[in-house]
Design an enzyme around this catalytic site. Structure first.
Site, short mmCIF file in Angstrom:
data_model
loop_
_atom_site.label_atom_id
_atom_site.label_comp_id
_atom_site.label_asym_id
_atom_site.label_seq_id
_atom_site.Cartn_x
_atom_site.Cartn_y
_atom_site.Cartn_z
N ASP A 72 -87.77 -64.97 -80.94
CA ASP A 72 -87.99 -66.18 -80.14
C ASP A 72 -89.47 -66.54 -80.14
O ASP A 72 -90.19 -66.19 -79.23
CB ASP A 72 -87.49 -65.95 -78.71
CG ASP A 72 -87.50 -67.22 -77.88
OD1 ASP A 72 -87.46 -68.31 -78.47
OD2 ASP A 72 -87.55 -67.12 -76.65
N GLU B 236 -93.21 -74.30 -76.29
CA GLU B 236 -91.80 -74.42 -75.90
C GLU B 236 -91.49 -73.56 -74.69
O GLU B 236 -90.72 -73.96 -73.81
CB GLU B 236 -90.89 -74.01 -77.07
CG GLU B 236 -89.41 -74.31 -76.85
CD GLU B 236 -88.65 -73.20 -76.16
OE1 GLU B 236 -87.48 -73.43 -75.77
OE2 GLU B 236 -89.19 -72.09 -76.00
N GLU B 237 -92.09 -72.38 -74.64
CA GLU B 237 -91.82 -71.47 -73.52
C GLU B 237 -92.36 -72.02 -72.20
O GLU B 237 -91.99 -71.54 -71.13
CB GLU B 237 -92.41 -70.09 -73.79
CG GLU B 237 -91.81 -69.37 -74.98
CD GLU B 237 -90.34 -69.01 -74.81
OE1 GLU B 237 -89.80 -69.25 -73.71
OE2 GLU B 237 -89.73 -68.51 -75.77
N GLU C 160 -83.61 -71.86 -82.65
CA GLU C 160 -83.93 -71.15 -81.41
C GLU C 160 -83.38 -69.72 -81.44
O GLU C 160 -82.81 -69.28 -82.44
CB GLU C 160 -83.38 -71.89 -80.20
CG GLU C 160 -84.43 -72.67 -79.44
CD GLU C 160 -85.50 -71.79 -78.80
OE1 GLU C 160 -85.34 -70.55 -78.78
OE2 GLU C 160 -86.50 -72.34 -78.31
N HIS D 69 -87.07 -61.72 -74.92
CA HIS D 69 -88.20 -61.94 -74.00
C HIS D 69 -88.79 -60.62 -73.48
O HIS D 69 -89.28 -60.56 -72.36
CB HIS D 69 -87.78 -62.83 -72.82
CG HIS D 69 -87.84 -64.29 -73.14
ND1 HIS D 69 -87.72 -65.27 -72.18
CD2 HIS D 69 -88.00 -64.95 -74.31
CE1 HIS D 69 -87.80 -66.46 -72.75
NE2 HIS D 69 -87.96 -66.28 -74.05
#
Length: 837
Positions: free
Chosen positions: A197, A231-232, A258, A334
């Site tokens: 990611d 994006e995060e 994604e 994450h």
């Protein structure tokens, strides 16, 4: 699929009629559907039933074989030999280089300088290498500033300043009017290297760009490869591109890459809105298809607490697209474990093959030039074990669904119209069996939820997190056992005189009826996912009708049973595949869904339905100012914010100091409870702890000031502020009782998304950003509340130091290494300053 324990002689179904069978011949009991002697009946024939043990073995083998096929398809990442057009080895080198710099939060040197520099160098190498070819390549580094509101996580407003986009335009020499957009992001959350990611997607895009640029045949249309760097921060960079970049007006459609997991297969889980030609392009071009309209409708329902740039391009750009994501092994999504070595080269190969093939197909399609002509309509689409994709227009699906439903009701109506009392008794018995089935579902779900509650009360919640099949063993066994118990009681108490073959036939009809009802309801709701119950009705019904002659002459023989199961194989293997996707997505989510959603209840419910249907840590300093600007209180500590339902009970044995912390409360007069929430998720995580610690002193503290305060001619108070601090800050506004915000400098000017009387504004910036200046107008209260806080509004600003020397303190450095290896503590320094006005 009930069976008898012996081989016995029974009467053929077609020669029997419903009649009471009590000893006195007068009682009429629900389910007593034996048959009396009919003088006109056909002669008896010998029908056979498999022994119970043989039938159970056969069904078990059937389920295990289908489950094995599902897992085999998941392991088969690449079908056939790679064509060589996409070089996965080179893409892997890009992935390793991007992740080698470590975490890349917005504003960090790693994100804004090192990663940007590497991407630009690779793009320049491609440009030089392909300069003599039929295409031209243009690069633009965009650093947009903007603001928007979004109804995600309850809703909040976002403001970004000089975030980074690298836009690469590839087109035939001489230019083009129509563009595709391919999007990835290279930024990460704090403390994660973000291999899946979303560095792997950017690596794939670099190699796809290389392949297309080297193509000898010129493309018909152009493509923009957007490497977005924010994006995060909740989709900021994509908003900056689609609303501000001059190329955006030529974009006709997009593909977004994604991740919600690490590696495995990338799944198409969103398309559209409408524009069925995009799904058709994927169906025709993708070499290793993996797509599901069920995933699209589940994701867009909001059940999954996540979002992608797809929303921005759809809502702010009004363009259609395809959303793909890796979903396997979401447990390390994450976290610090999201590293390049966990992504198989075959995963990169399949993603590259698919993206390259679909892009190439679209870039030569006439539909891209005038996509509005093909806009209307949705598509039903799903793949069969990754081998082939089935897709057809939703309107065709509606017709097909109603045809299957009509055939089912005609089949049942024919049985319900038997001469004499047979039809009436069949309808009554069908209703009784349906009631038993629904009752068994309800009792089973209730019983399993009671088991889940007991597990939670015993402190064993999420015992299955690292051994998923443990949950199947507990909840699946409990559900199966309860259903068997209910049906056994019903058989003994109500259907004691009924032959098992007749009872099994009734329950087959019950299954058809219930699946058909769900088929009709989903179709009426306009959901494309109605294809699932359609398959679960059409194939069993067709199989039953095709085998009717075999059953009439020989009964439930081994031959009949084997062919019957083969007829059920396709819908069941697809349904089991969908079940795998559900558990693959939702099981990891249960570990990060906060402290308010009991994971046992969720997983127990999912397992039961499947059976029926077949910590973050912050070191923070808080300062509270009164109406006169004086400090009324100040404290510092480690704010322990658990995103695991079990809280800290499994951590305290490793870090005993946490026992000295206290549970936080939520003062109603302090914005967002007086704590530095990074995102507005306080409703998801109400179990927080605060461990007093020395004050933090960032080398670059926040500078926050009120620049002006003036009364407008229309009776409001306009207040203008300035703030300068780290790359990530959160602003909280809490109007006091009787006061209300009327307008502000964010979004479209109208304050949006009032979260229980509070407003959340998310702010981030890239390099060399100026001081953040903003304003709002507030309508003062007519009758101030004497029991409430002073003034008309409380304003708080929190800072988040995700990188650099200010990210950690001595207390954090001492406590973090003592966490168990299975835990991922994401830690940083933050401050919280509140002011009354």
């Amino acid at each position: 699929m009930e069976s008898d324990t012996t081989v016995r002689r029974i009467k053929a179904f077609g020669s029997q009629s419903y009649a009471p069978q009590d000893n006195d011949g007068s009682r009429d009991r629900c389910g007593n559907n034996g048959y009396n002697g009919d003088p006109k009946r056909k002669p008896e024939v010998s029908l056979y039933l498999l022994r119970e043990g043989v039938a159970a073995f056969l069904v078990s083998v059937f389920i295990l074989v289908l489950w094995g096929l599902v897992h085999l398809s998941l392991q088969q990442l690449v079908i056939g030999k790679p064509s060589g057009e996409f070089n996965a080895v080179r893409a892997r080198r890009h992935l390793e280089q991007i992740t080698s710099v470590g975490p890349r939060p917005v504003g960090s040197h790693e994100n804004e300088v090192l990663t940007v520099g590497y991407l630009l160098q690779q793009i320049e190498n491609i440009r030089v290498e392909t300069a003599a070819g039929p295409h031209q390549l243009t690069v633009d580094v965009q650093r947009p500033t903007g603001t928007f509101s979004i109804d995600f996580l309850g809703g909040f407003t976002s403001f970004y300043d000089r975030v980074t986009n690298i836009a690469v335009r590839l087109e035939p020499k001489g230019g083009t009017q129509h563009l595709m957009l391919a999007n990835c992001h290279f930024d990460t959350v704090a403390n994660s290297p973000g291999a899946s990611d979303d560095a792997v997607s950017c690596a794939v895009m670099l190699e796809v760009l290389h392949s297309l640029a080297n193509q000898s045949t010129p493309l018909h249309h152009g493509v923009v490869f957007l490497f977005n760097g924010a994006e995060e921060n909740i989709l900021q960079a994509s908003h900056g591109f689609i609303t501000q970049h001059p190329w955006a007006k030529q974009v006709r459609a997009f593909i977004n890459l994604e991740a919600a997991g690490v590696g495995g297969k990338e799944v198409v889980f969103q398309t559209g809105p409408e524009n069925p030609w995009l799904v058709q392009a994927y169906v025709h071009a993708a070499k290793h298809p993996f797509a599901s309209v069920v995933g699209q409708e589940v994701f867009q329902s909001g059940i999954i607490p996540s979002d992608t740039d797809f929303r921005i391009y759809r809502d702010f750009g009004n363009i259609p697209g395809i959303d793909l994501a890796f979903i396997e092994n979401g447990f390390i999504y994450h976290t610090k474990y999201d590293t390049a070595d966990r992504i198989l080269t075959d995963s990169i190969q399949r993603a590259g093959d698919n993206i390259l093939a679909v892009l190439r197909y679209l870039l030569t399609s006439e539909k891209l030039a005038d996509s509005s002509e093909y806009r209307h309509g949705n598509m039903v689409f799903f793949d069969l074990l990754g081998v082939v994709v089935v897709a057809y227009p939703a309107r065709v699906g509606t017709i097909l669904n109603y045809m299957v439903a009509t055939a089912t009701f005609l089949y049942l109506a024919k049985k319900g119209s038997l001469p004499g009392n047979g039809g009436g008794r069949y309808v009554r018995d069908l209703a009784c069996c349906t009631g038993v089935a629904v009752l068994s579902w309800f009792v089973t779900l209730l019983s399993v939820l009671i088991v889940a509650l007991l597990v939670t009360l015993l402190g064993r919640s999420m015992f299955w997190y690292d051994h998923f099949y443990a949950s199947i063993c507990l909840y699946g066994t409990a559900a199966t056992g309860k259903m068997i118990l209910i049906h056994t009681l019903a058989k003994n108490l109500y259907f004691g005189g009924v032959r098992l073959v007749e009872l099994a036939d009734l329950y087959f009809d019950v299954s058809l009826l219930l699946w058909c009802c769900s088929l009709v309801w989903l179709t009426q709701q306009g959901l494309c996912s109605a294809y699932v119950p359609m398959l679960m009705v059409a194939f069993p019904l067709a199989t039953k009708l095709l085998l009717a002659k075999e059953f009439k002459h020989r009964g439930a023989s081994m031959k009949y049973s084997v062919f019957y199961l083969l007829g059920l194989a396709l819908p069941y293997v697809h349904f089991m595949f969908l079940l795998w996707v559900v558990f693959e997505i939702f099981t990891p989510i249960m570990g990060r869904s906060g402290t308010e959603i009991p994971p046992e209840v969720v997983l127990a419910s999912l397992v039961t339905l499947a059976t029926i249907f077949l910590s973050s840590f912050f070191h923070t300093t808080r300062t509270f100012h009164n109406l006169q600007g004086q400090v009324e209180s100040r404290d510092s500590g480690l704010w322990i914010n658990s995103f695991d339902f079990t809280g800290i009970q499994h951590i305290t044995p490793h870090v005993p100091e946490i026992n000295d912390s206290f549970r936080t409360d939520c003062p109603e007069d302090r914005p967002f409870c007086g704590y530095p929430w990074y995102l507005p998720v306080k409703s998801l995580s109400k179990k927080n702890w605060y461990l007093p610690a020395p004050e933090v002193s960032p080398s670059s503290p926040v500078e926050f000031s009120l620049l002006s305060k003036e009364e407008t001619s229309w009776g409001t108070i306009k207040m203008t502020f300035s703030a300068k601090g780290p790359s990530h800050m959160s602003l909280y506004l809490l109007p006091h009782k009787g006061a209300s915000l009327s307008t502000w400098s964010f979004g479209d000017g109208t304050p949006q998304f009032d979260l229980s009387g509070e407003y959340f504004i998310f702010y981030s910036h890239g390099l060399d950003a100026p001081t953040w200046t903003f304003w709002f107008e507030i309508q003062p209260p007519r009758d101030p509340d004497p029991s409430g806080p002073e003034g008309m509004i409380s304003v708080a600003i929190s800072t988040h130091y995700f990188f650099g020397p200010d990210q950690r303190t001595a207390q954090l450095e001492e406590i973090l290494p003592r966490f168990p290896t299975w835990a991922f503590p994401s830690a940083w320094v933050s401050t919280y300053d509140m002011y009354r006005y």
